[in-house]
Design a protein around this motif. Structure first.
Motif, PDB file in Angstrom:
ATOM      1  N   ILE A  72       0.838  -1.203   0.000  1.00 45.05           N
ATOM      2  CA  ILE A  72       0.000   0.000   0.000  1.00 45.05           C
ATOM      3  C   ILE A  72       0.871   1.251   0.000  1.00 45.05           C
ATOM      4  CG2 ILE A  72      -1.641   1.344   1.375  1.00 45.05           C
ATOM      5  CD1 ILE A  72      -2.895  -1.349   2.237  1.00 45.05           C
ATOM      6  N   LEU A  73       1.930   1.248   0.784  1.00 47.92           N
ATOM      7  CA  LEU A  73       2.848   2.392   0.792  1.00 47.92           C
ATOM      8  C   LEU A  73       3.414   2.646  -0.602  1.00 47.92           C
ATOM      9  CD1 LEU A  73       4.962   2.063   4.068  1.00 47.92           C
ATOM     10  CD2 LEU A  73       3.524   3.992   3.389  1.00 47.92           C
ATOM     11  N   LYS A  74       3.842   1.570  -1.242  1.00 47.13           N
ATOM     12  CA  LYS A  74       4.383   1.728  -2.596  1.00 47.13           C
ATOM     13  C   LYS A  74       3.329   2.290  -3.539  1.00 47.13           C
ATOM     14  CE  LYS A  74       7.776  -1.995  -2.123  1.00 47.13           C
ATOM     15  NZ  LYS A  74       8.096  -3.408  -2.391  1.00 47.13           N
ATOM     16  N   ASP A  75       2.101   1.787  -3.410  1.00 52.92           N
ATOM     17  CA  ASP A  75       1.028   2.260  -4.276  1.00 52.92           C
ATOM     18  C   ASP A  75       0.749   3.742  -4.042  1.00 52.92           C
ATOM     19  OD1 ASP A  75      -1.126   1.641  -6.193  1.00 52.92           O
ATOM     20  OD2 ASP A  75      -2.446   2.124  -4.517  1.00 52.92           O
ATOM     21  N   MET A  76       0.772   4.167  -2.789  1.00 51.10           N
ATOM     22  CA  MET A  76       0.545   5.571  -2.487  1.00 51.10           C
ATOM     23  C   MET A  76       1.627   6.450  -3.103  1.00 51.10           C
ATOM     24  SD  MET A  76      -0.628   5.438   1.496  1.00 51.10           S
ATOM     25  CE  MET A  76      -2.165   4.663   1.999  1.00 51.10           C
ATOM     26  N   ILE A  77       2.862   5.981  -3.045  1.00 55.93           N
ATOM     27  CA  ILE A  77       3.958   6.765  -3.606  1.00 55.93           C
ATOM     28  C   ILE A  77       3.855   6.820  -5.126  1.00 55.93           C
ATOM     29  CG2 ILE A  77       6.461   6.772  -3.973  1.00 55.93           C
ATOM     30  CD1 ILE A  77       6.741   5.813  -1.075  1.00 55.93           C
ATOM     31  N   GLY A 144      -6.230  -2.431  -3.954  1.00 52.68           N
ATOM     32  CA  GLY A 144      -6.313  -1.222  -4.773  1.00 52.68           C
ATOM     33  C   GLY A 144      -4.996  -0.820  -5.383  1.00 52.68           C
ATOM     34  N   VAL A 145      -4.030  -1.726  -5.408  1.00 50.63           N
ATOM     35  CA  VAL A 145      -2.694  -1.422  -5.928  1.00 50.63           C
ATOM     36  C   VAL A 145      -2.707  -1.530  -7.449  1.00 50.63           C
ATOM     37  CG1 VAL A 145      -0.261  -2.075  -5.907  1.00 50.63           C
ATOM     38  CG2 VAL A 145      -1.632  -2.282  -3.813  1.00 50.63           C
ATOM     39  N   LEU A 146      -2.335  -0.456  -8.119  1.00 51.38           N
ATOM     40  CA  LEU A 146      -2.242  -0.437  -9.572  1.00 51.38           C
ATOM     41  C   LEU A 146      -0.817  -0.779  -9.996  1.00 51.38           C
ATOM     42  CD1 LEU A 146      -4.219   2.818 -10.486  1.00 51.38           C
ATOM     43  CD2 LEU A 146      -5.055   0.471 -10.503  1.00 51.38           C
ATOM     44  N   GLY A 147      -0.685  -1.567 -11.052  1.00 52.06           N
ATOM     45  CA  GLY A 147       0.646  -1.918 -11.528  1.00 52.06           C
ATOM     46  C   GLY A 147       0.582  -2.794 -12.753  1.00 52.06           C
ATOM     47  N   GLU A 148       1.742  -3.186 -13.219  1.00 57.55           N
ATOM     48  CA  GLU A 148       1.856  -4.024 -14.411  1.00 57.55           C
ATOM     49  C   GLU A 148       1.681  -5.488 -14.002  1.00 57.55           C
ATOM     50  OE1 GLU A 148       5.242  -4.584 -17.812  1.00 57.55           O
ATOM     51  OE2 GLU A 148       4.880  -2.554 -17.090  1.00 57.55           O
ATOM     52  N   TRP A 149       0.494  -5.805 -13.532  1.00 58.98           N
ATOM     53  CA  TRP A 149       0.244  -7.133 -12.962  1.00 58.98           C
ATOM     54  C   TRP A 149       0.315  -8.240 -14.008  1.00 58.98           C
ATOM     55  CZ3 TRP A 149       0.992  -7.321  -8.087  1.00 58.98           C
ATOM     56  CH2 TRP A 149       0.643  -6.246  -7.266  1.00 58.98           C
ATOM     57  N   ILE A 624     -10.082   0.958   4.516  1.00 61.33           N
ATOM     58  CA  ILE A 624      -9.694   1.209   5.909  1.00 61.33           C
ATOM     59  C   ILE A 624      -8.253   0.764   6.147  1.00 61.33           C
ATOM     60  CG2 ILE A 624     -10.263   0.750   8.326  1.00 61.33           C
ATOM     61  CD1 ILE A 624     -12.302   2.478   6.731  1.00 61.33           C
ATOM     62  N   LEU A 625      -7.834  -0.307   5.474  1.00 63.13           N
ATOM     63  CA  LEU A 625      -6.422  -0.692   5.543  1.00 63.13           C
ATOM     64  C   LEU A 625      -5.545   0.415   4.978  1.00 63.13           C
ATOM     65  CD1 LEU A 625      -5.864  -4.454   4.554  1.00 63.13           C
ATOM     66  CD2 LEU A 625      -5.087  -3.277   6.614  1.00 63.13           C
ATOM     67  N   ARG A 626      -5.955   0.976   3.856  1.00 64.39           N
ATOM     68  CA  ARG A 626      -5.178   2.055   3.238  1.00 64.39           C
ATOM     69  C   ARG A 626      -5.143   3.276   4.158  1.00 64.39           C
ATOM     70  NH1 ARG A 626      -4.224   1.169  -2.316  1.00 64.39           N
ATOM     71  NH2 ARG A 626      -3.693   3.381  -2.476  1.00 64.39           N
ATOM     72  N   MET A 763      -6.727  13.122  -2.309  1.00 73.66           N
ATOM     73  CA  MET A 763      -6.819  11.895  -1.513  1.00 73.66           C
ATOM     74  C   MET A 763      -6.846  10.624  -2.348  1.00 73.66           C
ATOM     75  SD  MET A 763      -6.553  12.374   1.677  1.00 73.66           S
ATOM     76  CE  MET A 763      -7.291  10.981   2.541  1.00 73.66           C
ATOM     77  N   ALA A 764      -6.819  10.744  -3.671  1.00 74.74           N
ATOM     78  CA  ALA A 764      -6.875   9.549  -4.520  1.00 74.74           C
ATOM     79  C   ALA A 764      -5.747   8.551  -4.254  1.00 74.74           C
ATOM     80  CB  ALA A 764      -6.887   9.956  -5.995  1.00 74.74           C
ATOM     81  N   PRO A 765      -4.504   8.988  -3.992  1.00 72.38           N
ATOM     82  CA  PRO A 765      -3.466   7.993  -3.697  1.00 72.38           C
ATOM     83  C   PRO A 765      -3.721   7.208  -2.417  1.00 72.38           C
ATOM     84  CG  PRO A 765      -2.468  10.073  -4.348  1.00 72.38           C
ATOM     85  CD  PRO A 765      -3.930  10.338  -4.121  1.00 72.38           C
ATOM     86  N   ILE A 766      -4.481   7.777  -1.483  1.00 78.00           N
ATOM     87  CA  ILE A 766      -4.723   7.121  -0.192  1.00 78.00           C
ATOM     88  C   ILE A 766      -6.083   6.427  -0.203  1.00 78.00           C
ATOM     89  CG2 ILE A 766      -5.075   7.540   2.273  1.00 78.00           C
ATOM     90  CD1 ILE A 766      -2.984   9.809   2.012  1.00 78.00           C
TER      91      ILE A 766
END
Length: 931
Positions: A72-77, A144-149, A624-626, A763-766
């Motif tokens: 989640i931290l990585k996703d926020m960044i 909710g993590v976006l990436g090259e899955w 809520i985790l985020r 607030m979209a990143p969080i």
């Protein structure tokens, strides 16, 4: 398919209840349908790149709160950098080789493993890793993590395995790889060497003994006081099992030593520990016969306490006076400093212990015994020989295997090492550390000290599931074949077939045709059986991922992992990169703490305090985790408990309800048609936009510093205090009672639209799910997803410091008035603030500024009437202002009927026969164009 087709969106309003556990999967489906991540890449072409390189989690088991926190931290960044105007690519990865997977496969195979080839076992390991990659991928996406899955990097993919072999070849070509016999961490249960990063320190109960090493007569004879006497050098150890391998006793070159007579015997020990030792031994009557410089004892010999062998007295700076006797038992095959002494004094690196941690047959008395079981037997032998001076137990921090959790041993074996001294790897790494930004700053000191003091990197492992050390030895002369041509040939094989071909083919089929030994001309060769340390696998990810994918960049902008990775991935990546490229693979390194329970205890099944991410998602939703990840300063350990989750849910509800109110009042607002120019907006709305610019500045600054807790707290405080408790509270009267299309209402809506648009983007990143859902309800939103937007910039044209100063005074007056209203309500003078008339005596400095502005103050105080007066007598014992010194506030009931429409008490109620229950203000609205 349109992304909205996947959702059951309400037609009119943002739903009051989040129902996150149900709504979030629908939003994820919508992102999938719109190809959100691919769309972001398309829209970002030409932007400057920002690369957070993913440290690969282990493909073994379901995710836990620690891995959820990390992802989640990585996703926020990544999201905040994307919305800051960068092309923020995120390629997730997995660490796929190694002992944990091999152990699990061993359990699954059971007895069948004995009849399987190494390649068959490796295929089972690969399938096991693939299974959990698929499981974890879905679990990470659910957060909710976006990436090259669809195209992650895997350390077991053929191209990655080829890169590992290529990078190893570079180290060989530079002459940095050596094979030697030296002590390394060895796990007897897992039967393999371990790296520094694979060792955990835990409390362990060990025997603590002091032992007599009798000095040989001719050595004692060098000193008249000792000649012909029974003299012993006293050593102290917490590993009695290593005594069969003793070859020396080490003294510190700068310490003073004494020969002490006690009970007819003479003991030699450090002068600085004399009193402590004699007290521990229960000896009160002793006499110092002689004092020595350590150099006087160097080169003398003692007899081993129970073996027919001598022990040489040597000097080493690692000896301390913190405990023991100042005379250190030295077994070169079982200790790092002991090994250094062996090199300096030409001693054998003797380690009579096999892979299972058992003594070899050559060891008298203890052959075949496991080393830890031998401790008692060794002590018994010492007691029998009269050599045991003192015996007790101590609890101390001791290295344990990271996988099986069993205590490990130092054991000298033939291993492959990357030298820290050849090619100045240590000094280059230390220099590279100072070229990196470390967040928090103490991370620099931590890794610097580790590199400064670490031994050579043991890169060989005695297991099956990993990438082999791709070198050969000549069967005729034993010479090593590790040329660039051979590595290049093996790399091509790995690219086509994977590393399994190394275990499936004989050596001659892995070598270029016609290979001959350059030393003897031999043509038969043996391949190396050891595999590489998995930390080397992940450590070269910078080469396998950053350099291989053209849309990435080397070095990475950021590595982000838990603080334990200073000795793990940060460490191995640094050495792997500096050793071949001369600099670190990252520009910045950010670390987070560990997840603990509400009382600060580490989570464990035995304590019953483990919380599983899936349970939180089921009960509360991933949002809520985020919010939990963002709400605390993650650089420290992060607490979580049911109570904390409940508090976070309340905070989330307050933010969501604020957004819901804003959306609910924008249902008939089209920004392109209905917006009011800034200069024509109501004063209160312009002040709200000023406050919004301050929030944007604060949040953008916090994002730039990765201070997500400051973002969350600032936005929560803004929603609760600046909006809900003030602006929106005051605005309700205008929003609900003004004509629908009136300039006053449109002014408010113009501000509300600007505020909500900014809040959702900020607030979209969080709050990625909630911001997205609210965005879809926002009128004239632009992009199909809030994640396609960029952060708002503070607009200087909307900042008005003079207006801000004026409204800070109004807010201060409102604070004092609210206090007076609450007191009047308690005393039953009024029931509701709209029942009240507020009389003010303003201090002189405010009288001119607010003269004639009673109607403005009435709306701000949310009362039915405001009257400013110079006559303190009319205030009937008013309370004095606290926020505004000199302000006097009086509260009396309004003697007028209540308007049925706006609830304000006014003498104009009933003036219009057509509307006998409403006030004159509301009559004008009802009869006007905006009715």
């Amino acid at each position: 398919m349109n992304y909205k087709d996947t959702l059951n969106l309400p037609k009119t309003a943002f739903p009051m209840k989040a129902n996150l556990a149900k709504r979030e999967p629908e939003i994820l489906a919508a992102w999938e349908a719109m190809g959100l991540y691919r769309e972001l890449r398309t829209r970002s072409k030409g932007r400057p790149r920002y690369i957070l390189h993913d440290g690969p989690p282990y493909a073994n088991g379901h995710i836990h709160l620690g891995t959820a926190l990390n992802k989640i931290l990585k996703d926020m960044i990544v999201k905040n950098r994307q919305m800051s105007g960068f092309d923020a690519v995120y390629v997730p990865g997995w660490d796929c080789h190694g002992l944990p997977i091999e152990h699990q496969v061993d359990k699954e195979l059971g007895e069948r493993k004995k009849d399987m080839t190494q390649v068959e076992i490796r295929r089972h390991c690969r399938r096991y890793a693939e299974r959990f990659i698929d499981i974890q991928r879905e679990e990470f996406k659910r957060l909710g993590v976006l990436g090259e899955w669809e195209n992650p990097y895997l350390t077991m993919s053929y191209d990655y395995e080829a890169t590992i072999a290529r990078e190893l070849g570079r180290f060989f070509e530079l002459g940095s790889v050596v094979r030697s016999k030296k002590p390394i961490y060895w796990c007897a249960d897992c039967r393999t060497a371990l790296a520094e990063a694979e060792v955990e320190y835990r409390d362990h109960l060990s025997p603590s003994i002091t032992v007599k090493f009798p000095m040989e007569a001719e050595s004692a004879a060098k000193f008249p006081e000792l000649s012909g006497r029974e003299v012993s050098v006293l050593i102290w150890t917490t590993t009695p099992w290593t005594l069969p391998a003793n070859l020396a006793i080490t003294l510190h070159p700068d310490f003073t030593y004494v020969a002490v007579e006690a009970g007819g015997e003479i003991f030699i020990l450090a002068e600085g520990l004399l009193e402590t030792c004699m007290s521990a031994f229960g000896i009160s009557d002793f006499k110092v016969l002689r004092t020595f410089r350590a150099g006087e004892l160097q080169g003398l010999r003692c007899r081993h306490p129970f073996l027919d062998r001598t022990s040489l007295i040597v000097l080493g700076a690692h000896v301390t006076l913190e405990a023991g006797t100042g005379c250190v038992h030295t077994a070169p095959g079982h200790g790092r400093e002991d090994y250094d002494m062996a090199l300096e004094y030409g001693l054998d690196v003797y380690s009579p212990v096999d892979d299972e941690g058992r003594f070899l047959d050559e060891v008298p008395f203890f052959a075949g015994m496991r080393v830890f079981e031998a401790n008692k037997a060794v002590n018994a032998k010492l007691r029998e020989m009269g050599r045991l001076v003192h015996e007790t137990e101590i609890e101390h921090s001791y290295p344990h295997c990271w996988r099986c959790k069993q205590p490990v041993i130092f054991r000298a074996t033939e291993q492959w090492f990357i030298s820290m001294e050849k090619n100045d790897l240590r000094q280059k790494a230390l220099q590279a550390i100072d070229e990196v930004q470390w967040v928090p700053t103490w991370g620099r000191d931590r890794i610097y000290q580790m590199i400064e003091n670490r031994p050579d990197w043991c890169i060989s492992r005695q297991r099956a599931w990993g990438v082999p050390i791709t070198v050969f030895t000549c069967s005729q002369c034993g010479g090593l074949l590790a040329s660039p041509e051979i590595f290049a040939h093996v790399v091509k094989l790995f690219e086509a077939e994977g590393a399994d071909c190394w275990f499936d083919r004989p050596a001659d089929q892995l070598l270029p045709e016609g290979t001959v030994c350059p030393q003897c001309g031999g043509r038969t060769f043996a391949k190396e059986n050891d595999i590489l340390d998995v930390w080397f696998d992940s450590g070269v990810s910078h080469a396998a991922v950053l350099e291989k994918r053209p849309y990435l960049r080397w070095p990475a902008d950021l590595y982000l992992e838990g603080s334990d990775q200073h000795r793990g991935w940060f460490h191995s990546s640094l050495l792997a990169s500096v050793g071949t490229r001369g600099r670190a693979p990252y520009r910045a390194v950010l670390t987070h703490g560990f997840v603990v329970d509400g009382q600060g205890y580490k989570m464990s099944k035995s304590l019953g305090n483990v919380i599983v991410p899936d349970e939180i998602i089921r009960d509360y939703g991933a949002e809520i985790l985020r919010l939990w990840v963002s709400a605390e300063d993650y650089r420290d350990d992060i607490r979580i408990s049911p109570d904390i989750l409940k508090r976070l849910s309340e905070a989330y509800r307050r933010i969501r309800n604020t957004w819901r109110f804003l959306l609910g009042n924008l249902h008939d607002f089209d920004p392109s048609k209905d917006s009011v120019p800034y200069g024509e907006m109501e004063e209160l709305d312009r002040f709200a936009l000023h406050q919004l610019q301050e929030l944007i500045e604060k949040v953008r600054r916090a994002y730039d510093r990765f201070e997500f807790h400051r973002v969350t707290h600032a936005v929560h405080n803004y929603c609760v205090v600046d909006l809900s408790a003030f602006y929106l509270d005051v605005l309700k009267d205008r929003l609900y009672t003004s004509a629908a299309k009136s300039a006053e209402r449109r002014s408010a809506q113009t501000a509300l639209h600007a505020i909500l648009t900014a809040l959702l983007r900020l607030m979209a990143p969080i709050l990625s799910f909630t911001a997205e859902e609210a965005w879809w309800h926002l009128p004239a939103k632009g992009s199909a997803s809030v994640h396609m937007e960029v952060f708002p910039d503070p607009d200087p044209a909307l900042k008005d410091e003079a207006l801000n100063r004026r409204w800070q005074k109004i807010l201060a007056m409102r604070s004092d008035v609210s206090r007076a209203l609450e007191a009047a309500r308690r005393e039953k003078i009024i029931g509701h603030p709209l029942d009240a008339r507020v009389r003010l005596r303003l201090p002189p400095e405010l009288q001119e500024e607010f003269a004639g502005q009673e109607e403005l103050l009435r709306t701000v105080f949310i009362v039915s009437a405001v009257e400013c007066t110079d006559d303190a007598a009319r205030l009937s014992e008013p309370p004095a202002g606290e926020a505004v010194p000199g302000l006097l506030v009086g509260v009396t009931p309004v003697d007028a009927p209540k308007c049925e429409r706006c609830w304000v008490r006014s003498p104009t109620v009933g003036d219009a026969a057509e509307h006998p229950t409403v006030c004159g203000r509301c009559v004008r609205v009802l009869e006007g164009d905006g009715a």
